[in-house]
Design a protein around this motif. Structure first.
Motif, PDB file in Angstrom:
ATOM      1  N   VAL A 133       0.829  -1.205   0.000  1.00  0.00           N
ATOM      2  CA  VAL A 133       0.000   0.000   0.000  1.00  0.00           C
ATOM      3  C   VAL A 133       0.863   1.253   0.000  1.00  0.00           C
ATOM      4  O   VAL A 133       0.708   2.145  -0.851  1.00  0.00           O
ATOM      5  N   ARG A 134       1.795   1.337   0.927  1.00  0.00           N
ATOM      6  CA  ARG A 134       2.551   2.583   1.098  1.00  0.00           C
ATOM      7  C   ARG A 134       3.492   2.858  -0.072  1.00  0.00           C
ATOM      8  O   ARG A 134       3.601   4.008  -0.530  1.00  0.00           O
ATOM      9  N   LEU A 135       4.148   1.827  -0.568  1.00  0.00           N
ATOM     10  CA  LEU A 135       5.071   2.047  -1.684  1.00  0.00           C
ATOM     11  C   LEU A 135       4.324   2.298  -2.994  1.00  0.00           C
ATOM     12  O   LEU A 135       4.803   3.063  -3.840  1.00  0.00           O
ATOM     13  N   THR A 136       3.163   1.684  -3.160  1.00  0.00           N
ATOM     14  CA  THR A 136       2.371   1.964  -4.366  1.00  0.00           C
ATOM     15  C   THR A 136       1.871   3.401  -4.343  1.00  0.00           C
ATOM     16  O   THR A 136       1.885   4.097  -5.373  1.00  0.00           O
ATOM     17  N   ILE A 137       1.420   3.863  -3.180  1.00  0.00           N
ATOM     18  CA  ILE A 137       0.995   5.262  -3.054  1.00  0.00           C
ATOM     19  C   ILE A 137       2.154   6.191  -3.401  1.00  0.00           C
ATOM     20  O   ILE A 137       1.998   7.158  -4.167  1.00  0.00           O
ATOM     21  N   ALA A 138       3.343   5.906  -2.854  1.00  0.00           N
ATOM     22  CA  ALA A 138       4.509   6.748  -3.118  1.00  0.00           C
ATOM     23  C   ALA A 138       4.886   6.721  -4.599  1.00  0.00           C
ATOM     24  O   ALA A 138       5.172   7.768  -5.206  1.00  0.00           O
ATOM     25  N   ALA A 139       4.868   5.539  -5.202  1.00  0.00           N
ATOM     26  CA  ALA A 139       5.237   5.416  -6.619  1.00  0.00           C
ATOM     27  C   ALA A 139       4.263   6.180  -7.506  1.00  0.00           C
ATOM     28  O   ALA A 139       4.674   6.834  -8.481  1.00  0.00           O
ATOM     29  N   ASP A 140       2.969   6.111  -7.192  1.00  0.00           N
ATOM     30  CA  ASP A 140       1.986   6.805  -8.019  1.00  0.00           C
ATOM     31  C   ASP A 140       2.046   8.319  -7.833  1.00  0.00           C
ATOM     32  O   ASP A 140       1.783   9.082  -8.771  1.00  0.00           O
ATOM     33  N   ILE A 141       2.403   8.771  -6.639  1.00  0.00           N
ATOM     34  CA  ILE A 141       2.616  10.214  -6.435  1.00  0.00           C
ATOM     35  C   ILE A 141       3.799  10.673  -7.289  1.00  0.00           C
ATOM     36  O   ILE A 141       3.727  11.704  -7.971  1.00  0.00           O
ATOM     37  N   GLU A 142       4.877   9.917  -7.252  1.00  0.00           N
ATOM     38  CA  GLU A 142       6.052  10.280  -8.039  1.00  0.00           C
ATOM     39  C   GLU A 142       5.748  10.262  -9.525  1.00  0.00           C
ATOM     40  O   GLU A 142       6.191  11.156 -10.273  1.00  0.00           O
ATOM     41  N   ALA A 143       4.978   9.284  -9.962  1.00  0.00           N
ATOM     42  CA  ALA A 143       4.615   9.213 -11.381  1.00  0.00           C
ATOM     43  C   ALA A 143       3.774  10.427 -11.778  1.00  0.00           C
ATOM     44  O   ALA A 143       3.939  10.979 -12.881  1.00  0.00           O
ATOM     45  N   ALA A 144       2.887  10.869 -10.886  1.00  0.00           N
ATOM     46  CA  ALA A 144       2.053  12.037 -11.180  1.00  0.00           C
ATOM     47  C   ALA A 144       2.908  13.300 -11.289  1.00  0.00           C
ATOM     48  O   ALA A 144       2.692  14.143 -12.174  1.00  0.00           O
ATOM     49  N   VAL A 145       3.889  13.426 -10.402  1.00  0.00           N
ATOM     50  CA  VAL A 145       4.793  14.581 -10.465  1.00  0.00           C
ATOM     51  C   VAL A 145       5.610  14.546 -11.757  1.00  0.00           C
ATOM     52  O   VAL A 145       5.804  15.577 -12.423  1.00  0.00           O
ATOM     53  N   LEU A 146       6.067  13.371 -12.136  1.00  0.00           N
ATOM     54  CA  LEU A 146       6.832  13.244 -13.384  1.00  0.00           C
ATOM     55  C   LEU A 146       5.984  13.607 -14.593  1.00  0.00           C
ATOM     56  O   LEU A 146       6.480  14.227 -15.549  1.00  0.00           O
ATOM     57  N   ASP A 147       4.717  13.252 -14.563  1.00  0.00           N
ATOM     58  CA  ASP A 147       3.825  13.613 -15.676  1.00  0.00           C
ATOM     59  C   ASP A 147       3.699  15.131 -15.791  1.00  0.00           C
ATOM     60  O   ASP A 147       3.729  15.681 -16.909  1.00  0.00           O
ATOM     61  N   ARG A 148       3.569  15.800 -14.644  1.00  0.00           N
ATOM     62  CA  ARG A 148       3.453  17.264 -14.682  1.00  0.00           C
ATOM     63  C   ARG A 148       4.748  17.902 -15.185  1.00  0.00           C
ATOM     64  O   ARG A 148       4.722  18.871 -15.957  1.00  0.00           O
ATOM     65  N   LEU A 149       5.877  17.357 -14.740  1.00  0.00           N
ATOM     66  CA  LEU A 149       7.155  17.892 -15.203  1.00  0.00           C
ATOM     67  C   LEU A 149       7.334  17.670 -16.705  1.00  0.00           C
ATOM     68  O   LEU A 149       7.830  18.562 -17.417  1.00  0.00           O
ATOM     69  N   THR A 150       6.924  16.519 -17.189  1.00  0.00           N
ATOM     70  CA  THR A 150       7.039  16.237 -18.622  1.00  0.00           C
ATOM     71  C   THR A 150       6.181  17.195 -19.434  1.00  0.00           C
ATOM     72  O   THR A 150       6.608  17.699 -20.490  1.00  0.00           O
ATOM     73  N   THR A 151       4.970  17.465 -18.948  1.00  0.00           N
ATOM     74  CA  THR A 151       4.093  18.427 -19.628  1.00  0.00           C
ATOM     75  C   THR A 151       4.742  19.805 -19.677  1.00  0.00           C
ATOM     76  O   THR A 151       4.720  20.487 -20.721  1.00  0.00           O
ATOM     77  N   ALA A 152       5.337  20.214 -18.535  1.00  0.00           N
ATOM     78  CA  ALA A 152       5.997  21.521 -18.496  1.00  0.00           C
ATOM     79  C   ALA A 152       7.197  21.561 -19.435  1.00  0.00           C
ATOM     80  O   ALA A 152       7.418  22.560 -20.146  1.00  0.00           O
ATOM     81  N   ILE A 153       7.975  20.498 -19.474  1.00  0.00           N
ATOM     82  CA  ILE A 153       9.135  20.433 -20.371  1.00  0.00           C
ATOM     83  C   ILE A 153       8.692  20.547 -21.824  1.00  0.00           C
ATOM     84  O   ILE A 153       9.317  21.270 -22.629  1.00  0.00           O
ATOM     85  N   ASP A 154       7.620  19.858 -22.181  1.00  0.00           N
ATOM     86  CA  ASP A 154       7.132  19.916 -23.562  1.00  0.00           C
ATOM     87  C   ASP A 154       6.709  21.336 -23.933  1.00  0.00           C
ATOM     88  O   ASP A 154       6.997  21.824 -25.042  1.00  0.00           O
ATOM     89  N   ARG A 155       6.044  22.023 -23.030  1.00  0.00           N
ATOM     90  CA  ARG A 155       5.597  23.390 -23.311  1.00  0.00           C
ATOM     91  C   ARG A 155       6.786  24.341 -23.440  1.00  0.00           C
ATOM     92  O   ARG A 155       6.812  25.206 -24.329  1.00  0.00           O
ATOM     93  N   ILE A 156       7.749  24.180 -22.531  1.00  0.00           N
ATOM     94  CA  ILE A 156       8.923  25.053 -22.587  1.00  0.00           C
ATOM     95  C   ILE A 156       9.727  24.792 -23.852  1.00  0.00           C
ATOM     96  O   ILE A 156      10.276  25.725 -24.473  1.00  0.00           O
ATOM     97  N   THR A 157       9.799  23.551 -24.263  1.00  0.00           N
ATOM     98  CA  THR A 157      10.507  23.207 -25.497  1.00  0.00           C
ATOM     99  C   THR A 157       9.898  23.930 -26.689  1.00  0.00           C
ATOM    100  O   THR A 157      10.612  24.506 -27.538  1.00  0.00           O
ATOM    101  N   VAL A 158       8.572  23.919 -26.760  1.00  0.00           N
ATOM    102  CA  VAL A 158       7.877  24.622 -27.846  1.00  0.00           C
ATOM    103  C   VAL A 158       8.161  26.122 -27.780  1.00  0.00           C
ATOM    104  O   VAL A 158       8.449  26.779 -28.803  1.00  0.00           O
TER     105      VAL A 158
END
Length: 255
Positions: A133-158
């Motif tokens: 439970v705890r590690l899955t919660i942590a992994a999914d939080i990290e994945a969500a943060v990475l998704d937001r960072l990837t979106t920001a990187i794509d916008r800045i690249t453009v």
């Protein structure tokens, strides 16, 4: 002494031996009942063994309550992971309830020992359910943060591509963005598939295999967390560069 007198004395002594002595009150000792009543001692030991086991089960149930509370408040779990964890938690609660009822009704030391073994082997709240439970919660939080960072990187690249096309100098911003993208990619590779591997563990998984998987996922989560801290620092640097207007117009070279 005459023979008659000797006979009287002898009979008196014999009568004295045959007369029962007055009972002497004995001071009870902690082990007196165990010695005098082995069946009662066995019953007492069984009751104590049962109570110790039920106390252990109740402690696991309390741990499960805490884990379920964390699960209920987890906001970033994927639908798939949430469903898998809900099934795992329900099975653990059912298992603990069954073991508690069995322990309460058990009438032999061997039966109680079997229940205790099942508590360790089949309902692994501390060793498996909690880290799932705890590690899955942590992994999914990290994945969500990475998704937001990837979106920001794509916008800045453009945006930087447009700025470069307009004749602006984007060298510093581009270099910092490349560093940020590399950190994010490394973090994503570290965490990819880790929660899924964790959720594939079942009560039939060997103890050693379960420990190895939990350790690997914990390492991946820790590595990703470190990468995210680095990415946060790099993103702040990039933001400073962009706000400072260093993406200025390129100076034409003198010919």
């Amino acid at each position: 002494m005459s023979n008659r007198h000797r006979i009287v004395v002898t009979l008196a002594a014999a009568c004295a031996l045959l007369t029962p002595a007055a009972p002497v009150a004995a001071t009870p000792s902690p082990g007196a009942d165990h010695t005098a009543h082995p069946s009662r001692a066995a019953a007492t030991d069984l009751t104590e063994q049962r109570q110790r086991l039920i106390t252990r089960i109740d402690a696991r149930i309390a741990d499960l309550n805490t884990i379920e509370a964390a699960f209920a408040h987890a906001e970033h779990l994927t639908a798939e992971h949430r469903g898998a964890l809900a099934t795992t938690l329900a099975a653990a609660r059912t298992g603990l309830g069954t073991l508690r009822a069995t322990a309460a009704a058990e009438t032999t030391p061997t039966g109680l020992t079997n229940v205790q073994r099942q508590l360790v082997d089949t309902v692994r709240v501390a060793a498996m359910v909690a880290p799932q439970v705890r590690l899955t919660i942590a992994a999914d939080i990290e994945a969500a943060v990475l998704d937001r960072l990837t979106t920001a990187i794509d916008r800045i690249t453009v945006a930087l591509s447009a700025a470069q096309a307009a004749g602006r100098d984007t060298t510093s911003a581009q270099a910092t963005l490349t560093t940020l993208r590399g950190t994010v990619d490394h973090a994503r590779a570290a965490i990819a598939g880790q929660a899924d591997a964790l959720l594939r563990l079942t009560p039939t998984t060997s103890v050693d295999a379960a420990k190895a998987t939990v350790a690997a996922v914990r390492t991946a989560v820790t590595t990703t967390r470190a990468d995210l801290r680095t990415a946060h620092t790099t993103a702040q640097q990039l933001r400073t560069i962009l706000q400072a207007g260093t993406t200025t117009h390129s100076q034409p070279t003198s010919g």
